[in-house]
Design a protein around this motif. Structure first.
Motif, PDB file in Angstrom:
ATOM      1  N   GLN A 140       0.830  -1.199   0.000  1.00 56.74           N
ATOM      2  CA  GLN A 140       0.000   0.000   0.000  1.00 56.74           C
ATOM      3  C   GLN A 140       0.867   1.252   0.000  1.00 56.74           C
ATOM      4  OE1 GLN A 140      -2.677  -1.916   3.358  1.00 56.74           O
ATOM      5  NE2 GLN A 140      -3.730  -0.111   2.524  1.00 56.74           N
ATOM      6  N   LYS A 141       0.273   2.347  -0.461  1.00 52.77           N
ATOM      7  CA  LYS A 141       0.990   3.624  -0.500  1.00 52.77           C
ATOM      8  C   LYS A 141       0.673   4.432   0.755  1.00 52.77           C
ATOM      9  CE  LYS A 141       1.292   3.719  -5.526  1.00 52.77           C
ATOM     10  NZ  LYS A 141       0.966   4.415  -6.784  1.00 52.77           N
ATOM     11  N   PRO A 142       1.551   5.364   1.118  1.00 48.54           N
ATOM     12  CA  PRO A 142       1.362   6.117   2.356  1.00 48.54           C
ATOM     13  C   PRO A 142      -0.012   6.752   2.507  1.00 48.54           C
ATOM     14  CG  PRO A 142       3.541   6.529   1.479  1.00 48.54           C
ATOM     15  CD  PRO A 142       2.829   5.693   0.460  1.00 48.54           C
ATOM     16  N   GLY A 143      -0.587   7.239   1.413  1.00 47.08           N
ATOM     17  CA  GLY A 143      -1.891   7.887   1.483  1.00 47.08           C
ATOM     18  C   GLY A 143      -3.026   6.945   1.870  1.00 47.08           C
ATOM     19  N   GLU A 144      -2.755   5.651   1.797  1.00 50.29           N
ATOM     20  CA  GLU A 144      -3.768   4.651   2.143  1.00 50.29           C
ATOM     21  C   GLU A 144      -3.623   4.155   3.581  1.00 50.29           C
ATOM     22  OE1 GLU A 144      -4.076   2.671  -2.318  1.00 50.29           O
ATOM     23  OE2 GLU A 144      -2.542   1.929  -0.923  1.00 50.29           O
ATOM     24  N   LEU A 145      -2.678   4.722   4.321  1.00 53.61           N
ATOM     25  CA  LEU A 145      -2.358   4.226   5.652  1.00 53.61           C
ATOM     26  C   LEU A 145      -2.514   5.314   6.704  1.00 53.61           C
ATOM     27  CD1 LEU A 145       0.879   2.351   4.577  1.00 53.61           C
ATOM     28  CD2 LEU A 145      -1.324   1.301   5.073  1.00 53.61           C
ATOM     29  N   SER A 146      -2.556   4.908   7.959  1.00 60.64           N
ATOM     30  CA  SER A 146      -2.662   5.857   9.059  1.00 60.64           C
ATOM     31  C   SER A 146      -1.302   6.497   9.336  1.00 60.64           C
ATOM     32  CB  SER A 146      -3.160   5.147  10.322  1.00 60.64           C
ATOM     33  OG  SER A 146      -2.154   4.273  10.829  1.00 60.64           O
ATOM     34  N   GLY A 147      -1.329   7.589  10.104  1.00 58.43           N
ATOM     35  CA  GLY A 147      -0.079   8.255  10.458  1.00 58.43           C
ATOM     36  C   GLY A 147       0.830   7.359  11.273  1.00 58.43           C
ATOM     37  N   GLY A 148       0.244   6.577  12.156  1.00 57.90           N
ATOM     38  CA  GLY A 148       1.045   5.664  12.971  1.00 57.90           C
ATOM     39  C   GLY A 148       1.711   4.585  12.139  1.00 57.90           C
ATOM     40  N   GLU A 149       0.991   4.057  11.148  1.00 52.40           N
ATOM     41  CA  GLU A 149       1.562   3.030  10.265  1.00 52.40           C
ATOM     42  C   GLU A 149       2.699   3.606   9.433  1.00 52.40           C
ATOM     43  OE1 GLU A 149      -2.318   0.147   9.484  1.00 52.40           O
ATOM     44  OE2 GLU A 149      -2.118   2.029   8.383  1.00 52.40           O
ATOM     45  N   CYS A 150       2.506   4.814   8.927  1.00 52.94           N
ATOM     46  CA  CYS A 150       3.559   5.453   8.128  1.00 52.94           C
ATOM     47  C   CYS A 150       4.802   5.736   8.977  1.00 52.94           C
ATOM     48  CB  CYS A 150       3.037   6.754   7.525  1.00 52.94           C
ATOM     49  SG  CYS A 150       1.861   6.526   6.168  1.00 52.94           S
ATOM     50  N   GLN A 151       4.597   6.174  10.216  1.00 49.58           N
ATOM     51  CA  GLN A 151       5.740   6.488  11.056  1.00 49.58           C
ATOM     52  C   GLN A 151       6.506   5.224  11.453  1.00 49.58           C
ATOM     53  OE1 GLN A 151       7.104   9.110  11.071  1.00 49.58           O
ATOM     54  NE2 GLN A 151       7.552  10.082  13.023  1.00 49.58           N
ATOM     55  N   ARG A 152       5.782   4.106  11.643  1.00 47.56           N
ATOM     56  CA  ARG A 152       6.462   2.837  11.923  1.00 47.56           C
ATOM     57  C   ARG A 152       7.294   2.399  10.715  1.00 47.56           C
ATOM     58  NH1 ARG A 152       1.820  -0.946  13.732  1.00 47.56           N
ATOM     59  NH2 ARG A 152       0.434   0.816  13.363  1.00 47.56           N
ATOM     60  N   ALA A 153       6.751   2.620   9.515  1.00 44.79           N
ATOM     61  CA  ALA A 153       7.512   2.301   8.309  1.00 44.79           C
ATOM     62  C   ALA A 153       8.742   3.199   8.196  1.00 44.79           C
ATOM     63  CB  ALA A 153       6.629   2.462   7.077  1.00 44.79           C
ATOM     64  N   ALA A 154       8.620   4.449   8.630  1.00 43.12           N
ATOM     65  CA  ALA A 154       9.757   5.373   8.607  1.00 43.12           C
ATOM     66  C   ALA A 154      10.872   4.896   9.545  1.00 43.12           C
ATOM     67  CB  ALA A 154       9.300   6.778   8.996  1.00 43.12           C
TER      68      ALA A 154
END
Length: 226
Positions: A140-154
């Protein structure tokens, strides 16, 4: 000693060349292998500026930064990029994931063109993404995910190259209380398990208290705080 900073200065100037503000003034610090250090201080005191210098995203006006005995002032171009990608991981307050790429593609970006240190980068990406709970969202792309999920990926992106030093600049600042707690716990767990040195800028007294050392940035210099 992993990181040795000696008497660095950093100022910002107006367009006409006049001094606007001196942010760091003969600042020195040391960080050992595997150590965790919290940097606290009022807004505008220069915490992010200091992290940018350590991350090689900017250069000091004066002074010396040594990493594992290597002077960073002499590095430039490709050598500087390689050193940053392989030795230092960075987590910002905002995740800065590329919106057009999948989560997995974002995580693997720092490994492009890397050497033998990243032999099994796909396996490491899978291991870390599973660890932080977003492996199922890898396509999935960042726009499809929550802020918490994106930050964990970061966080995974910062760790993918197995850096010796992890820098975190208010990494939980854009998250709600629950996700902020989970992410801070995750950073500390991974730091301890992998022996990665951690320098974290934070306004959270609770989080700072969990670190090995707490430094206060005041008047351009760092002071030890108990």
């Amino acid at each position: 000693m992993l990181l040795q900073i000696d008497n660095i200065d950093k100022s910002f100037y107006l367009k006409d060349g006049r001094l606007a503000r001196k942010v760091l003034n003969a600042l020195s610090m040391q960080v050992s292998e595997g150590e965790s250090v919290a940097i606290v201080g009022p807004s505008g005191s220069g915490k992010t500026t200091l992290l940018n210098l350590i991350a090689l995203l900017d250069k000091p006006d004066a002074g010396e930064i040594n990493f594992s005995g290597v002077s960073l002032s002499g590095l430039s171009g490709k050598k500087l990029d390689e050193y940053r990608n392989q030795s230092i991981g960075i987590v910002f307050q905002l995740h800065h994931l590329m919106p057009q790429l999948s989560l997995l593609e974002n995580v693997l970006l720092p490994t492009l063109g890397a050497g033998n240190k990243n032999v099994d980068k796909l396996s490491r990406a899978k291991e870390l993404l599973q660890r932080v709970g977003v492996w199922d969202q890898r396509h999935q792309k960042p726009g499809e995910l929550s802020g918490g999920e994106c930050q964990r990926a970061a966080v995974v992106r910062a760790l993918i190259s197995q850096p010796d030093l992890l820098l975190a600049d208010e990494p939980t600042g854009a998250l709600d209380e629950e996700n902020a707690g989970k992410l801070s716990d995750l950073l500390l767990e991974i730091h301890k398990e992998q022996g990665t040195a951690l320098i974290m800028v934070t306004h959270s007294a609770e989080l700072a208290a969990k670190m090995d050392r707490r430094l206060v940035l005041r008047n351009g210099q760092l002071e030890e705080s108990k």
